[in-house]
Design an enzyme around this catalytic site. Structure first.
Site, PDB file in Angstrom:
ATOM      1  N   LYS A 611       0.817  -1.221   0.000  1.00  0.00           N
ATOM      2  CA  LYS A 611       0.000   0.000   0.000  1.00  0.00           C
ATOM      3  C   LYS A 611       0.849   1.270   0.000  1.00  0.00           C
ATOM      4  O   LYS A 611       0.475   2.299   0.579  1.00  0.00           O
ATOM      5  CB  LYS A 611      -0.982   0.018   1.189  1.00  0.00           C
ATOM      6  CG  LYS A 611      -1.787  -1.253   1.381  1.00  0.00           C
ATOM      7  CD  LYS A 611      -2.465  -1.708   0.100  1.00  0.00           C
ATOM      8  CE  LYS A 611      -3.542  -0.757  -0.372  1.00  0.00           C
ATOM      9  NZ  LYS A 611      -4.201  -1.214  -1.630  1.00  0.00           N
ATOM     10  N   LYS A 830      -7.160  -0.546  -7.714  1.00  0.00           N
ATOM     11  CA  LYS A 830      -6.234   0.514  -7.338  1.00  0.00           C
ATOM     12  C   LYS A 830      -6.914   1.881  -7.420  1.00  0.00           C
ATOM     13  O   LYS A 830      -7.756   2.110  -8.286  1.00  0.00           O
ATOM     14  CB  LYS A 830      -5.006   0.495  -8.252  1.00  0.00           C
ATOM     15  CG  LYS A 830      -4.267  -0.839  -8.256  1.00  0.00           C
ATOM     16  CD  LYS A 830      -3.747  -1.209  -6.867  1.00  0.00           C
ATOM     17  CE  LYS A 830      -3.030  -2.552  -6.869  1.00  0.00           C
ATOM     18  NZ  LYS A 830      -2.547  -2.911  -5.520  1.00  0.00           N
ATOM     19  N   GLY A 831      -6.543   2.765  -6.516  1.00  0.00           N
ATOM     20  CA  GLY A 831      -7.076   4.123  -6.514  1.00  0.00           C
ATOM     21  C   GLY A 831      -8.503   4.203  -6.032  1.00  0.00           C
ATOM     22  O   GLY A 831      -9.260   5.074  -6.465  1.00  0.00           O
ATOM     23  N   TYR A 834     -12.254   6.206  -0.627  1.00  0.00           N
ATOM     24  CA  TYR A 834     -12.859   5.818   0.651  1.00  0.00           C
ATOM     25  C   TYR A 834     -12.850   7.025   1.588  1.00  0.00           C
ATOM     26  O   TYR A 834     -12.142   8.016   1.341  1.00  0.00           O
ATOM     27  CB  TYR A 834     -12.147   4.631   1.295  1.00  0.00           C
ATOM     28  CG  TYR A 834     -10.640   4.644   1.191  1.00  0.00           C
ATOM     29  CD1 TYR A 834      -9.865   5.447   2.028  1.00  0.00           C
ATOM     30  CD2 TYR A 834      -9.996   3.829   0.266  1.00  0.00           C
ATOM     31  CE1 TYR A 834      -8.489   5.443   1.949  1.00  0.00           C
ATOM     32  CE2 TYR A 834      -8.620   3.810   0.178  1.00  0.00           C
ATOM     33  CZ  TYR A 834      -7.864   4.627   1.028  1.00  0.00           C
ATOM     34  OH  TYR A 834      -6.504   4.618   0.935  1.00  0.00           O
TER      35      TYR A 834
END
Length: 879
Positions: A611, A830-831, A834
């Site tokens: 991450k 990915k990306g 949140y």
């Protein structure tokens, strides 16, 4: 008679009586004071030349000062580590000391001795860091300045730590030397002979008292003398008549003619510090033996070797040999008789015979009769299989060929009633055992049910003291030792270097030390060593006899399977192997399959942590025309995850199968990306062993953001714990929390301890092989970062990322620009978007990582690297 005259007479009588009483009192005092002690204390004087009497005590006894020894009930804690203070990294005596410590598996730390006596920190959190201190040069200890001397003595007395020191004379040494701070006088540059061990010395453990007749090597010996009872002789020797400062009629202060003490122990009665001092280096075998006992004694048996030794003698190639070098019937009978003789020294001693059935009956008529006699007494020996045709297993590239060879050998064994259930085998020339040839291990298991083998190649042939065991594919691999007998070693007079070299090895030399310092020794010998001059029999009979004469060792022999279990009980830490690069060792390369190549190993690794942008970096790297990665794994996708999981135990063949053979070795750069490598405790050590020249790339972002991203990643993958608990509940969970919650907490927080993990990587890789990337900069300006990566790797040609990367505002990150204006971006996972992190969690994490971030800033400063913007922001909060 007047009163005055009478008074004078009585007075004279009284004075005479008083004078007589005083004289008698003085005589009685002298008798009791000096009885049982020599008139002039000398550490060599003994009533019996055999050194059987205790050292005579001096009439002068001082009170312990300034630090009395610790009473027996005092409990102190010291780590079982030896501090070795050497003259230089390459000094011979320093290397000899270290070799003894390494062979005995004693932990140590080596430091260059300071002229002022400066010492490394001796304590840590109330514990002593060292149980023993060894000075290569005794004068460095004696001449330490007052502050360091007092500091050392206080440590030694408070933690009950002893000191060992060596004094080596030179041509410039004064003939008589007073040791500063101690009631001890040294006499240098002596020629000595007939060295004996003082039987009453409390230091003795492995050593058995005796006298080594003859001249001691060299004429640079130093002896010790004192008038203080704290000193006791351990080794004594006679001075040669007319030999320099050590003989003659003019004895210096504190000396007397007779025996000279070359090793003394200080009982600690003078200043509370126990010492053992050597009057030469370790070139003399008895000094090496006494050193091991001194270490044991001064550490109160904390660093000690037991008395049990297990010895197994393998006779390889029992039917393999040219005519004239094999065994005849007389040789076989001598083998049987010697085996019986050796059982009086070594309990259960049995020769272990290795066979290749194809070579049975291939000698002269007399030698063929010897083969038959061996098989007649088949039950008197232990047996183990080689290959049928004595070929090296690594030359067989498919398992079926190996199976065929082994089946032929097994059929031969069954036909001649040779036992087939010992569970032990040895490969010719150690081929296929290490480096591992998977086909050999599998064939051994299927045909012979092999559970034990041995090799001298793990991790390397030399130095022999580094040899270890390991377990692979459920087969226990034991370290094997050489004893100086090879296939060409046939005649005593033709022994390499002369017969004296063999006798020297037996009498306190390499062979003696091998048994002394190793609880288990498997010796490799050959058929030819038991014919002709029967050097094998000569060697082991004389070795066993010498060990019995000079040591208290108890010698045993166990069958290989029992021996293997015993070995890994003693050394459980050796169960897991540490794979080395086969191409870094010529011997390993020679016994490695020619179908394998080290070119399939990666030149660099992206190690994570997770991450932080490792997947983006992975895709950017693959855009370069000279860079390629591993084949995908069906379980872990683009990551191999070899060094940090049980995949490691599958061996390097399994690992290399993930990489293609490069088309151009010099220009092609292969790499792997496994983001779990970064926080792994085992990975740096394992990676450095196999890939010592590889370059390491890691990415760092704010550890708080990394932790939150991992939590959201787990929620996206519907992890039950992540869905059940809030992020703050996860990171703030206490010790009593459910196991699954603590596990998720660990995976969120531990990878962010960047300084701790980086320091671990830097223990195994030099700083110029490690690149630390600011993950935030990679996200904002990837082209600039990739330019730096190319320079770091040294990859050519230079690739212009500015023209091939474009920012996708919809995705929120950079993508590869393809022909026709199309783009190739990271996957949907990915990306992700949140919610922002709660302030409460952000505050908690800032506090949690505060000290770790400070340590990271210090580390980056030490490495000469700029601080990332996120780290500068976090450090602002500290102020």
């Amino acid at each position: 008679m007047t009163v005055a005259v009478r008074f004078r007479r009585y007075l004279r009588r009284l004075l005479l009586l008083l004078a007589s009483c005083c004289l008698i009192s003085l005589l009685l005092s002298a008798y009791f004071l000096f009885s049982n002690s020599s008139p002039s204390m000398h550490l060599g004087q003994s009533a019996e030349p055999a050194c059987s009497q205790p050292l005579s005590m001096s009439p002068y006894r001082q009170l312990p000062y300034p630090y009395p020894p610790n009473p027996p009930h005092t409990h102190v804690h010291t780590d079982p580590v030896v501090l070795v203070l050497v003259e230089s990294q390459y000094s011979q005596l320093g290397q000899d000391i270290v070799a003894i410590l390494e062979s005995a598996h004693f932990q140590f730390r080596m430091e260059i001795a300071s002229g002022k006596g400066d010492l490394p920190p001796l304590t840590e959190k109330g514990r002593g860091r060292y149980s023993l201190i060894i000075y290569e040069n005794l004068l460095k200890y004696a001449h330490a300045d007052t502050w360091n001397r007092q500091l050392l003595h206080q440590y030694c007395t408070e933690y009950r730590v002893g000191i060992i020191g060596f004094y080596r004379s030179t041509e410039n040494s004064p003939s008589v030397l007073k040791l500063r701070g101690l009631p001890l006088i040294l006499r240098t540059n002596q020629a000595l002979w007939d060295c004996c061990v003082v039987s009453s010395s409390p230091l003795l453990h492995l050593t058995k008292p005796g006298t080594d007749r003859g001249a001691l090597p060299g004429e640079d010996w130093t002896s010790f003398s004192s008038n203080h009872s704290t000193y006791q002789a351990v080794l004594l020797a006679r001075a040669k008549e007319g030999a320099g400062a050590g003989s003659g009629d003019n004895a210096g202060p504190g000396f007397s003619l007779g025996l000279q003490a070359t090793v003394v122990q200080d009982m600690g009665l003078y200043d509370g510090v126990r010492r053992v001092l050597f009057g030469q280096g370790l070139g003399y075998w008895l000094h090496r033996l006494i050193l091991v006992d001194a270490i044991s004694y001064l550490t109160d048996r904390k660093l000690t070797l037991g008395l049990d030794r297990h010895v197994l003698v393998d006779i390889d190639d029992i039917f393999v040999g040219k005519e004239g070098t094999r065994m005849n019937t007389k040789d076989v009978k001598a083998l049987l008789e010697t085996q019986k003789q050796l059982r009086s020294y070594i309990s259960n001693f049995t020769f272990n015979l290795g066979f290749s059935g194809k070579f049975y009956h291939t000698g002269t008529a007399e030698e063929d009769e010897g083969d038959d006699l061996l098989l007649k007494y088949v039950d008197e020996f232990w047996w183990f299989p080689h290959m049928w045709s004595h070929m090296q297993p690594h030359l067989f590239h498919n398992e079926s060929s190996l199976l065929e060879q082994m089946v032929l050998n097994k059929e031969f064994a069954l036909e001649h009633n040779i036992p087939v259930d010992m569970g032990y085998a040895v490969a010719p020339h150690h081929s296929g055992v290490y480096p591992v040839h998977l086909q050999l291990y599998e064939a051994w298991r299927r045909v012979w049910n092999i559970r034990v083998t041995s090799t001298e190649e793990y991790p390397h042939l030399k130095p022999a003291r580094y040899r270890k065991g390991f377990i692979h594919n459920n087969i226990m691999v034991l370290p094997r030792q050489t004893c100086g007998l090879f296939t060409h070693t046939i005649y005593y007079k033709e022994y390499p270097g002369g017969p004296k070299e063999l006798d020297k090895s037996i009498r306190g030399g390499e062979l003696f030390l091998t048994v002394l310092l190793n609880p288990i020794s498997i010796f490799m010998t050959h058929l030819s060593n038991y014919g002709n001059d029967r050097l094998g029999l000569y060697t082991f009979v004389h070795l066993a006899s010498f060990l019995r004469s000079w040591t208290n060792l108890k010698l045993h022999t166990l069958p290989p399977l029992q021996l293997a279990h015993k070995y890994f009980q003693l050394f459980p830490e050796q169960r897991n192997p540490l794979w080395q690069n086969p191409c870094d060792d010529k011997r390993h390369k020679d016994i490695w399959s020619k179908e394998k190549t080290c070119d399939r190993l990666p030149k660099f690794m992206v190690v994570g942590p997770q991450k932080t942008g490792t997947t983006a970096l992975y895709l950017f790297l693959l855009m370069h025309p000279s860079i390629s990665s591993n084949f995908p794994s069906p379980k872990t996708y683009e990551e191999v995850q070899f060094f940090n999981t049980n995949n490691y135990h599958k061996g390097i063949d399994w690992y290399m199968e993930f990489f293609p053979v490069p088309s151009n070795v010099s220009t092609d750069f292969m790499f792997e990306k496994s983001a779990n490598y970064f926080p792994s405790e085992e990975t740096p050590r394992r990676a450095a062993a196999l890939l010592p020249k590889a370059k390491i790339i890691t990415l760092l972002i704010n550890p708080s953001d990394r932790a939150y991203s991992w939590y959201q990643h787990q929620r996206a993958h519907e992890d039950h714990t992540a869905l059940q608990f809030t992020f703050y509940e996860v990171i703030s969970a206490r010790k009593g929390a459910p196991a699954e919650l603590r596990s998720l907490q660990s995976r969120c927080l531990i990878p962010g301890l960047y300084a701790t993990h980086l320091e671990r990587w830097l223990m195994y890789y030099p700083a110029n092989q490690v690149m630390i990337i600011d993950g935030h900069q990679l996200r904002n300006d990837p082209a600039a970062v990739m330019d730096e990566v190319q320079k770091f790797l040294g990859v050519t040609p230079h690739f212009n990322y500015s023209q091939t990367l474009t920012f996708d505002p919809q995705k929120g990150f950079w993508c590869q620009l393809l022909e026709g204006g199309k783009t190739k971006c990271l996957g949907k996972s990915k990306g992700r978007k949140y919610p922002p992190m709660d302030p409460e969690a952000r505050t908690f994490l800032s506090r949690y990582y505060r000290e770790h971030n400070v340590e990271l800033s210090k580390l980056l400063h030490r490495l000469g690297q700029p601080l990332p913007s996120w780290l500068r922001e976090e450090l602002q909060k500290v102020r």
